[in-house]
Design an enzyme around this catalytic site. Structure first.
Site, mmCIF file in Angstrom:
data_model
loop_
_atom_site.group_PDB
_atom_site.id
_atom_site.type_symbol
_atom_site.label_atom_id
_atom_site.label_comp_id
_atom_site.label_asym_id
_atom_site.label_seq_id
_atom_site.Cartn_x
_atom_site.Cartn_y
_atom_site.Cartn_z
ATOM 1 N N CYS A 1 7.220 -1.615 0.095
ATOM 2 C CA CYS A 1 6.543 -1.192 1.327
ATOM 3 C C CYS A 1 5.316 -2.090 1.484
ATOM 4 O O CYS A 1 5.233 -3.154 0.865
ATOM 5 C CB CYS A 1 6.206 0.307 1.311
ATOM 6 N N ASN B 1 2.275 -0.439 -1.452
ATOM 7 C CA ASN B 1 2.828 0.030 -2.725
ATOM 8 C C ASN B 1 2.039 1.220 -3.284
ATOM 9 O O ASN B 1 1.857 1.339 -4.486
ATOM 10 C CB ASN B 1 2.897 -1.138 -3.731
ATOM 11 N N CYS C 1 2.408 4.520 -1.280
ATOM 12 C CA CYS C 1 3.038 5.732 -0.716
ATOM 13 C C CYS C 1 4.559 5.682 -0.812
ATOM 14 O O CYS C 1 5.157 6.349 -1.640
ATOM 15 C CB CYS C 1 2.626 5.936 0.748
ATOM 16 N N ARG C 2 5.169 4.884 0.042
ATOM 17 C CA ARG C 2 6.630 4.904 0.161
ATOM 18 C C ARG C 2 7.363 4.292 -1.025
ATOM 19 O O ARG C 2 8.255 4.917 -1.589
ATOM 20 C CB ARG C 2 7.058 4.211 1.467
ATOM 21 N N SER C 3 7.021 3.057 -1.384
ATOM 22 C CA SER C 3 7.799 2.406 -2.452
ATOM 23 C C SER C 3 7.595 3.043 -3.829
ATOM 24 O O SER C 3 8.573 3.170 -4.571
ATOM 25 C CB SER C 3 7.591 0.887 -2.468
ATOM 26 N N ASP D 1 5.520 5.076 7.545
ATOM 27 C CA ASP D 1 4.362 5.085 6.659
ATOM 28 C C ASP D 1 3.592 6.380 6.879
ATOM 29 O O ASP D 1 3.088 6.627 7.967
ATOM 30 C CB ASP D 1 3.468 3.885 6.951
#
Length: 160
Positions: free
Chosen positions: A17, A20, A22-24, A132
């Protein structure tokens, strides 16, 4: 690498993301958990296309949402995507189109076949991108986990 190509030889997966945090890292934690449950031995990591949060732990809201579902974020720290990652990983999965474009800009042309959108594996979902959640409320982090869980299940079924 399109979805109809066999993923049975996959040994390593990188989730990407922007920051690095939140999402990934959530994808890394969820996928690591689900892969282990299925008895898959894979090298799993995450990175960001920007290095602004390098060495930071994941966002506290990602941790809270993920840990509430039983996922461990042990050892996960933000890092920036590197050119070496494209050699090291078999499959490199972007959370959204912007990060896919950024990945393709860093990736050697010959290795771009490894780069895909993560939600390509969530075939039952309309959504193509993991939004996001950083600037939103807590619900956004739960929604991100819902998407990641669906894509993780789809990816694992293709690797198996």
């Amino acid at each position: 690498m399109s979805n109809d190509m066999s993923l049975k030889g996959i040994k390593s997966v990188l989730f990407v993301c922007m920051g690095n945090i939140c999402r990934s890292p959530s994808a890394e934690a969820v996928f690591r958990h689900k892969a282990k449950e299925q008895g898959l031995s894979l090298f799993i990591d995450s990175a960001g296309t920007l290095g602004a949060h390098a060495k930071e732990r994941p966002d506290h809201r990602s941790l809270k949402a993920g840990e509430a579902r039983g996922y461990s974020f042990d050892g996960i720290k933000a890092r920036k995507l590197t050119v070496a990652d494209f050699d090291k990983f078999d499959l490199i999965l972007a959370m959204d189109d912007d990060n896919l474009v950024n990945m393709n800009n860093v990736s050697p042309k010959a290795l771009q076949y490894k780069n895909q959108l993560f939600l390509n594996f969530a075939t039952e979902l309309e959504e193509q991108q993991v939004p996001d959640p950083y600037y939103g409320g807590a619900k956004g982090f739960d929604y991100v986990l819902d998407l990641i869980e669906a894509a993780s299940d789809g990816l694992i079924s293709q690797i198996k």
